[in-house]
Design a protein around this motif. Structure first.
Motif, PDB file in Angstrom:
ATOM      1  N   ASP A   1       0.616  -1.280   0.202  1.00  0.00           N
ATOM      2  CA  ASP A   1       0.073   0.372  -0.104  1.00  0.00           C
ATOM      3  C   ASP A   1       0.660   1.243  -0.052  1.00  0.00           C
ATOM      4  OD1 ASP A   1      -2.799   1.336   1.068  1.00  0.00           O
ATOM      5  OD2 ASP A   1      -1.482   1.988   2.302  1.00  0.00           O
ATOM      6  N   ARG A   2       0.157   2.000  -0.682  1.00  0.00           N
ATOM      7  CA  ARG A   2       1.739   2.925  -1.336  1.00  0.00           C
ATOM      8  C   ARG A   2       1.431   4.159   0.147  1.00  0.00           C
ATOM      9  NH1 ARG A   2      -1.326   3.607  -6.669  1.00  0.00           N
ATOM     10  NH2 ARG A   2       0.017   2.229  -7.782  1.00  0.00           N
ATOM     11  N   GLY A   3       0.762   4.757   0.469  1.00  0.00           N
ATOM     12  CA  GLY A   3       0.119   5.459   1.665  1.00  0.00           C
ATOM     13  C   GLY A   3       1.372   4.356   2.872  1.00  0.00           C
ATOM     14  N   ASN A   4       0.887   3.930   3.502  1.00  0.00           N
ATOM     15  CA  ASN A   4       1.830   2.696   4.162  1.00  0.00           C
ATOM     16  C   ASN A   4       3.170   2.325   3.955  1.00  0.00           C
ATOM     17  OD1 ASN A   4      -0.487   1.956   5.787  1.00  0.00           O
ATOM     18  ND2 ASN A   4      -0.631  -0.048   4.644  1.00  0.00           N
ATOM     19  N   LEU A   5       3.417   3.008   2.639  1.00  0.00           N
ATOM     20  CA  LEU A   5       5.165   2.707   2.519  1.00  0.00           C
ATOM     21  C   LEU A   5       5.573   3.991   2.988  1.00  0.00           C
ATOM     22  CD1 LEU A   5       7.538   1.903   1.017  1.00  0.00           C
ATOM     23  CD2 LEU A   5       6.476   2.455  -0.945  1.00  0.00           C
ATOM     24  N   LYS A   6       5.297   5.181   2.301  1.00  0.00           N
ATOM     25  CA  LYS A   6       5.350   6.269   3.070  1.00  0.00           C
ATOM     26  C   LYS A   6       5.445   6.828   4.277  1.00  0.00           C
ATOM     27  CE  LYS A   6       3.838  11.537   1.367  1.00  0.00           C
ATOM     28  NZ  LYS A   6       2.783  12.263   1.186  1.00  0.00           N
ATOM     29  N   ASN A   7       4.054   5.917   5.229  1.00  0.00           N
ATOM     30  CA  ASN A   7       4.149   6.710   6.418  1.00  0.00           C
ATOM     31  C   ASN A   7       5.669   5.759   6.958  1.00  0.00           C
ATOM     32  OD1 ASN A   7       1.953   7.999   5.640  1.00  0.00           O
ATOM     33  ND2 ASN A   7       0.520   6.226   6.190  1.00  0.00           N
ATOM     34  N   PHE A   8       6.205   4.466   6.536  1.00  0.00           N
ATOM     35  CA  PHE A   8       7.178   4.172   7.285  1.00  0.00           C
ATOM     36  C   PHE A   8       8.435   4.568   6.922  1.00  0.00           C
ATOM     37  CE2 PHE A   8      10.071   0.802   6.338  1.00  0.00           C
ATOM     38  CZ  PHE A   8      10.137  -0.377   7.572  1.00  0.00           C
ATOM     39  N   VAL A   9       8.360   5.051   5.437  1.00  0.00           N
ATOM     40  CA  VAL A   9      10.029   4.921   5.264  1.00  0.00           C
ATOM     41  C   VAL A   9      10.116   6.451   5.728  1.00  0.00           C
ATOM     42  CG1 VAL A   9      11.465   6.192   3.595  1.00  0.00           C
ATOM     43  CG2 VAL A   9       9.476   3.937   3.173  1.00  0.00           C
ATOM     44  N   THR A  10       8.919   7.799   6.274  1.00  0.00           N
ATOM     45  CA  THR A  10       9.185   8.838   6.637  1.00  0.00           C
ATOM     46  C   THR A  10       9.141   9.035   7.869  1.00  0.00           C
ATOM     47  OG1 THR A  10       7.011   9.466   6.958  1.00  0.00           O
ATOM     48  CG2 THR A  10       8.118  10.412   4.739  1.00  0.00           C
ATOM     49  N   ALA A  11       8.418   8.539   9.351  1.00  0.00           N
ATOM     50  CA  ALA A  11       9.044   8.002  10.526  1.00  0.00           C
ATOM     51  C   ALA A  11       9.816   6.923   9.922  1.00  0.00           C
ATOM     52  CB  ALA A  11       7.810   6.290  10.926  1.00  0.00           C
ATOM     53  N   VAL A  12      10.543   6.308   9.998  1.00  0.00           N
ATOM     54  CA  VAL A  12      11.799   5.398   9.762  1.00  0.00           C
ATOM     55  C   VAL A  12      13.115   7.152   9.831  1.00  0.00           C
ATOM     56  CG1 VAL A  12      13.721   3.903   8.752  1.00  0.00           C
ATOM     57  CG2 VAL A  12      11.298   3.485   9.468  1.00  0.00           C
ATOM     58  N   GLN A  13      12.942   7.593   8.270  1.00  0.00           N
ATOM     59  CA  GLN A  13      14.321   8.746   8.085  1.00  0.00           C
ATOM     60  C   GLN A  13      13.754   9.641   9.310  1.00  0.00           C
ATOM     61  OE1 GLN A  13      13.044   9.703   3.955  1.00  0.00           O
ATOM     62  NE2 GLN A  13      14.190   8.116   3.819  1.00  0.00           N
ATOM     63  N   SER A  14      13.032   9.948   9.819  1.00  0.00           N
ATOM     64  CA  SER A  14      12.765  11.204  10.886  1.00  0.00           C
ATOM     65  C   SER A  14      13.342  10.794  11.873  1.00  0.00           C
ATOM     66  CB  SER A  14      11.046  11.340  11.027  1.00  0.00           C
ATOM     67  OG  SER A  14      10.905  10.482  12.664  1.00  0.00           O
ATOM     68  N   VAL A  15      14.219   9.529  12.409  1.00  0.00           N
ATOM     69  CA  VAL A  15      15.214   9.369  13.753  1.00  0.00           C
ATOM     70  C   VAL A  15      16.562   8.784  12.854  1.00  0.00           C
ATOM     71  CG1 VAL A  15      12.991   8.576  15.007  1.00  0.00           C
ATOM     72  CG2 VAL A  15      14.264   6.718  14.186  1.00  0.00           C
ATOM     73  N   ALA A  16      16.027   8.350  12.009  1.00  0.00           N
ATOM     74  CA  ALA A  16      17.346   7.989  11.454  1.00  0.00           C
ATOM     75  C   ALA A  16      17.307   8.236   9.760  1.00  0.00           C
ATOM     76  CB  ALA A  16      17.632   6.051  10.951  1.00  0.00           C
ATOM     77  N   PRO A  17      18.262   9.867   9.638  1.00  0.00           N
ATOM     78  CA  PRO A  17      18.237   9.928   7.889  1.00  0.00           C
ATOM     79  C   PRO A  17      18.696   9.149   6.965  1.00  0.00           C
ATOM     80  CG  PRO A  17      18.124  11.761   9.307  1.00  0.00           C
ATOM     81  CD  PRO A  17      18.640  10.906  10.115  1.00  0.00           C
ATOM     82  N   GLN A  18      19.863   8.636   7.777  1.00  0.00           N
ATOM     83  CA  GLN A  18      21.152   7.610   7.168  1.00  0.00           C
ATOM     84  C   GLN A  18      20.025   6.392   6.589  1.00  0.00           C
ATOM     85  OE1 GLN A  18      20.948   7.976  10.098  1.00  0.00           O
ATOM     86  NE2 GLN A  18      21.736   6.548  10.955  1.00  0.00           N
ATOM     87  N   ALA A  19      19.011   5.907   6.936  1.00  0.00           N
ATOM     88  CA  ALA A  19      18.339   4.598   6.774  1.00  0.00           C
ATOM     89  C   ALA A  19      18.545   4.500   5.402  1.00  0.00           C
ATOM     90  CB  ALA A  19      16.875   4.751   6.456  1.00  0.00           C
ATOM     91  N   SER A  20      18.728   2.576   5.216  1.00  0.00           N
ATOM     92  CA  SER A  20      18.541   2.656   3.459  1.00  0.00           C
ATOM     93  C   SER A  20      17.552   1.404   4.112  1.00  0.00           C
ATOM     94  CB  SER A  20      20.335   2.075   2.427  1.00  0.00           C
ATOM     95  OG  SER A  20      20.385   1.089   3.766  1.00  0.00           O
ATOM     96  N   GLY A  21      17.372   0.301   2.201  1.00  0.00           N
ATOM     97  CA  GLY A  21      16.690  -0.921   2.621  1.00  0.00           C
ATOM     98  C   GLY A  21      15.583  -0.794   1.343  1.00  0.00           C
TER      99      GLY A  21
END
Length: 852
Positions: A665-685
């Motif tokens: 689900d594109r909305g779930n993807l956006k929410n997950f990535v932005t949440a992780v990047q909010s505490v770890a901008p260097q996140a990858s995967g």
């Protein structure tokens, strides 16, 4: 008429070039064919297939650099493949998985970074320490309840001992004592008995019976391994998992992910390519035959087409070396584009010959009229491709270099070879025009009349206007699906320092969008003092190793051990045990009767049954003793393979993150990535790559549309004498692209990196076709009857040839080319409609007579 200096000078140059070729036809044909054969041989021996489409996006993009940093320190995250071991019997699955992991470890020259969670000495020793204290206490209670049975089997480890233990269970029911584990034991005995009846090997899982699931009682295991680069390691892995000494003919093992999946994809695409290009060649020949309706002109076009295909392949080999999926797709579509000039030239030549011109003059007129429009069309397509240099989609721009080289070759080879072939295969102008159906001619006349065109233009413009409202809803994705490596999460974060890693781990774990976060700290359990105290009590309650000597099969057969088991089960079934226990006992009793009827009650049957029911008992007791004899766990005492997975030698920590929601689900993807990047901008995967690729793709296409529109507009303004001529060319292309975008929204077709190739192709074809029709219209040829002028006919049949390539993509074994094929077929159909309906309407309303 459109008569600029460039047109006159360029047309004269092309006409002279074509005339020289006509005068030296045999020489030109021989040299071109020799060169084409050499180019084909060079391409065949040089080109290789590489399906790594990640190269479309620049490695300098920030999210790509973050991923590269993680992969350089933790290569197993990206480069590993996974062996999945499956078996109906959990014990067989576990034993086979151990053998697979050991086999990988035995080949260090081919395999490294072996990660087999739940397997190996570390897990054998510390499985209980990984459990919460309450679960360890539950294990201790279950062992205490199972102690009477284990003591009996310790003294008499055979079927008679098992029957004695079941008798004791029946006696215990009189005191209303029946441990729940006994039901598990009965269920296990029934499972093993049924397998033996079906001639399938099985072993009773005493561990799950005695203490429950310690995360090992499962039917599937995964072993991750990093192979050395090259096909040899993957081939060795496939041979390893097919070894009968490992599978024993029972377990199923398959390789997935990383090099294994890539190799499978390469093989699948390689098997598809011959069929695809056979379809393209056959379809192109059929289109040429139907469009030209002359065998000689057909031979002229096909020979030129074949030569330019060989030159194009050689150009691709020289520029790219290896072709990935994007280059393969472009090649399939360029095959149709390369039909454009030969067909345009041949049809115009025939038109001039049928109009009464001699051969030399017809060649000169055809060359002069085709030269500049074709050159401008190809320049427009090249500009649209090269506009990607201003974006992070540099892979498309690199393909644009091949496209530019191919189109330049087509211009040179086409104007050189077609005149020579037309001289060597002259047509007879006295045969008249090709026969046409009067009915079709009447229908064409109605459809191409200005009132009908105007009526059709109105809904096209309305549809384009409505599509503008849908532009914001166009979806961009990494691929038709998010593909993550097995045994890795949706995102990874790398951090330096233990304290920083612990802090970041807690912050990530607290995010509501995160389902789980795994780091090296997960394997250092908390509350170890409490756990060690409980395990001390467990160790004291365990029975010693099996002390007694089992009776021989002959002795047990003499004593009727199977009958003793049946009687013990009957006692439980007729006792006041819980209803589920009585039902289970009745089921097992029936199974044993069936076993006796099938196998007998002799020595062989007893030996087979005893092996299946009791072989794993002694190893289980030994393992439980080892589990209870655990010691404190720290980062220093962790299993080296496990530790390397999450802690690099240079002190870098890896945190593996899984999402709580479905990332498709594109909305779930956006929410997950932005949440992780909010505490770890260097996140990858994979999830980060999918989200950032979609963002990059959106920005790139907007930028390409702006740059290509601006550069092409400046080019046309400098060449066309009137500004509204530029608008006449641009409006049909704009309308077609807008309607295509709206249709993609309504049909839920996303834009993925591979489909970005459709943009420059559609822009180049749309602008090129518009220029050709506009310049032909300005020649005062009777334009309203689309069946007679050669230019509209050439455009139509060339578009159909390109559609053949797009339709071939629908047969591809991968999702992205299929999606691109759908988009291109729709886009080409819309371009054709706008070119043949909207453009003539606009030309009609801009005629000088209309303006007056």
């Amino acid at each position: 008429m459109l008569r600029s200096r460039l047109e006159l000078s360029f047309g004269s140059m092309v006409a002279a070039y074509a005339s020289w070729s006509a005068r030296h036809a045999a020489l030109v044909l021989g040299l071109v064919m020799i060169a084409a054969c050499g180019a084909g041989i060079y391409a065949y021996s040089t080109l290789t297939v590489d399906l790594d489409d990640a190269g479309l996006i620049s490695s300098q993009a920030p999210f790509k650099q973050a991923a590269q940093a993680v992969h350089s320190v933790f290569p197993a995250v990206e480069q590993s493949m996974t062996a999945i071991v499956e078996a109906d019997d959990p014990t067989v699955a576990r034993v086979t998985a151990d053998r697979v992991a050991d086999a990988f470890r035995a080949r260090p020259e081919l395999f490294s970074e072996i990660f087999a969670p739940g397997l190996g000495s570390f897990y054998d020793q510390n499985a209980l320490m990984m459990m919460p204290p309450t679960d360890i206490q539950t294990v201790a209670v279950r062992l205490q309840r199972a102690m009477p049975l284990m003591q009996i089997l310790s003294r008499q480890p055979d079927l008679v001992g098992l029957a004695t233990g079941l008798d004791q269970l029946a006696i215990a029911t009189r005191m209303k004592i029946f441990p729940p584990e006994a039901i598990t034991l009965l269920t296990e005995i029934d499972r093993v008995g049924q397998s033996l009846i079906d001639n399938k090997p099985a072993m009773l899982d005493w561990q799950s019976t005695l203490v429950g699931d310690l995360s090992r009682n499962r039917q599937s295991w995964a072993i991750s391994v990093k192979p050395t680069p090259g096909p040899e390691s993957v081939a060795a892995a496939r041979a390893l998992i097919a070894d009968p000494a490992i599978t024993r003919g029972v377990a199923k093992i398959r390789l997935v992910g990383g090099p294994a999946s890539k190799g499978d994809a390469v093989n699948t695409v390689a098997a598809w390519l011959p069929l695809a290009f056979a379809m393209i060649l056959a379809g192109g020949c059929l289109v040429a035959l139907l469009g030209l309706r002359s065998m000689r002109l057909f031979l002229v076009c096909v020979a030129t087409w074949a030569a330019t295909l060989a030159f194009a392949a050689a150009a691709g080999a020289a520029i790219l070396g290896s072709v990935g999926l994007p280059a393969i797709v472009v090649a399939a579509l360029l095959a149709g584009v390369l039909m454009d000039l030969p067909m345009l030239f041949a049809l115009r030549f025939r038109e001039e010959r049928l109009g009464g011109r001699d051969q030399a003059r017809a060649l000169a007129v055809a060359a002069k009229s085709c030269g500049l429009p074709s050159a401008l069309a190809f320049v427009a397509m090249t500009i649209a491709f090269l506009a990607f240099w201003s974006t992070d989609l540099v892979g498309v721009a690199e393909i644009g270099l091949v496209v530019a080289a191919t189109l330049a070759i087509m211009l040179l080879a086409g104007h050189l070879l077609v005149p020579a072939l037309l001289v060597l295969l002259p047509i007879n102008p006295r045969r008249g025009r090709p026969a046409s159906s009067q009915v079709l001619a009447t229908i064409a006349g109605v459809l191409t009349s200005q009132p009908v065109r105007f009526l059709v233009t109105l809904p096209i413009v309305a549809a384009a206007a409505a599509s503008v409202l849908l532009l914001r809803d166009v979806e961009f994705e990494r691929d038709a699906r998010i593909v993550a490596q097995p045994m890795t999460g949706a995102a990874q974060v790398m951090v330096t320092g233990e304290q920083q890693a612990r802090s970041l781990y807690k912050a990530i774990e607290a995010l509501p969008e995160v389902g789980a976060a795994i780091s090296v700290f997960n394997f250092v359990p908390s509350g170890q003092d409490t756990k060690l105290a409980i395990l001390g009590d467990v160790q004291g309650s365990l029975p010693p190793a099996l002390e007694g000597t089992p009776q021989t099969s002959a002795e047990q057969a003499e004593r009727g051990s199977i009958g003793q088991l049946e009687r013990a089960l009957n006692s439980i079934a007729s006792s006041n045990a819980p209803e589920t226990a009585r039902a289970a006992a009745q089921t097992v009793e029936a199974t044993l009767r069936e076993f006796a009827a099938s196998k007998g009650t002799g020595e062989a049957a007893i030996a087979e049954l005893e092996t299946a029911l009791l072989t794993s008992l002694s190893p289980t007791i030994a393992r439980l003793r080892m589990l209870a004899d655990a010691s404190r766990i720290s980062l220093d005492t962790l299993d080296p393979e496990l530790k390397r997975r999450y802690l690099a030698p240079n002190g870098q920590f890896l945190i593996d993150i899984s999402a709580k929601s479905d990332l498709s689900d594109r909305g779930n993807l956006k929410n997950f990535v932005t949440a992780v990047q909010s505490v770890a901008p260097q996140a990858s995967g994979p999830a980060v790559d999918a989200y950032e690729t979609a963002v990059t793709l959106r920005q790139a296409l907007l930028q390409v549309l702006a740059v290509s529109a601006g550069v092409i507009a400046l080019l046309l303004i400098s060449l066309l004498p009137r500004f509204y001529d530029v608008l006449l060319v641009a409006i049909p292309v704009t309308l077609a692209l807008l309607i295509l975008a709206g249709a993609m929204v309504l049909l839920d077709l996303p834009v993925v990196p591979l489909t970005a190739l459709a943009v420059p192709l559609l822009i180049g074809l749309g602008v090129g076709n518009g220029i050709k029709l506009l310049m032909r219209a300005r020649e005062s040829v009777r334009y309203n009857n689309a069946a007679r002028p050669s230019t509209p006919r050439a455009i139509l049949w060339t578009t159909l040839a390109i559609m053949v390539g797009a339709a071939t993509l629908l047969t591809a074994p991968l999702a992205a080319p299929i999606l691109l094929g759908k988009i291109l077929i729709a886009g080409l159909a819309l371009l054709t409609a706008c070119t043949f309906i909207v453009l003539p309407t606009l030309v009609y309303w801009t005629l000088p007579s209309r303006r007056r």
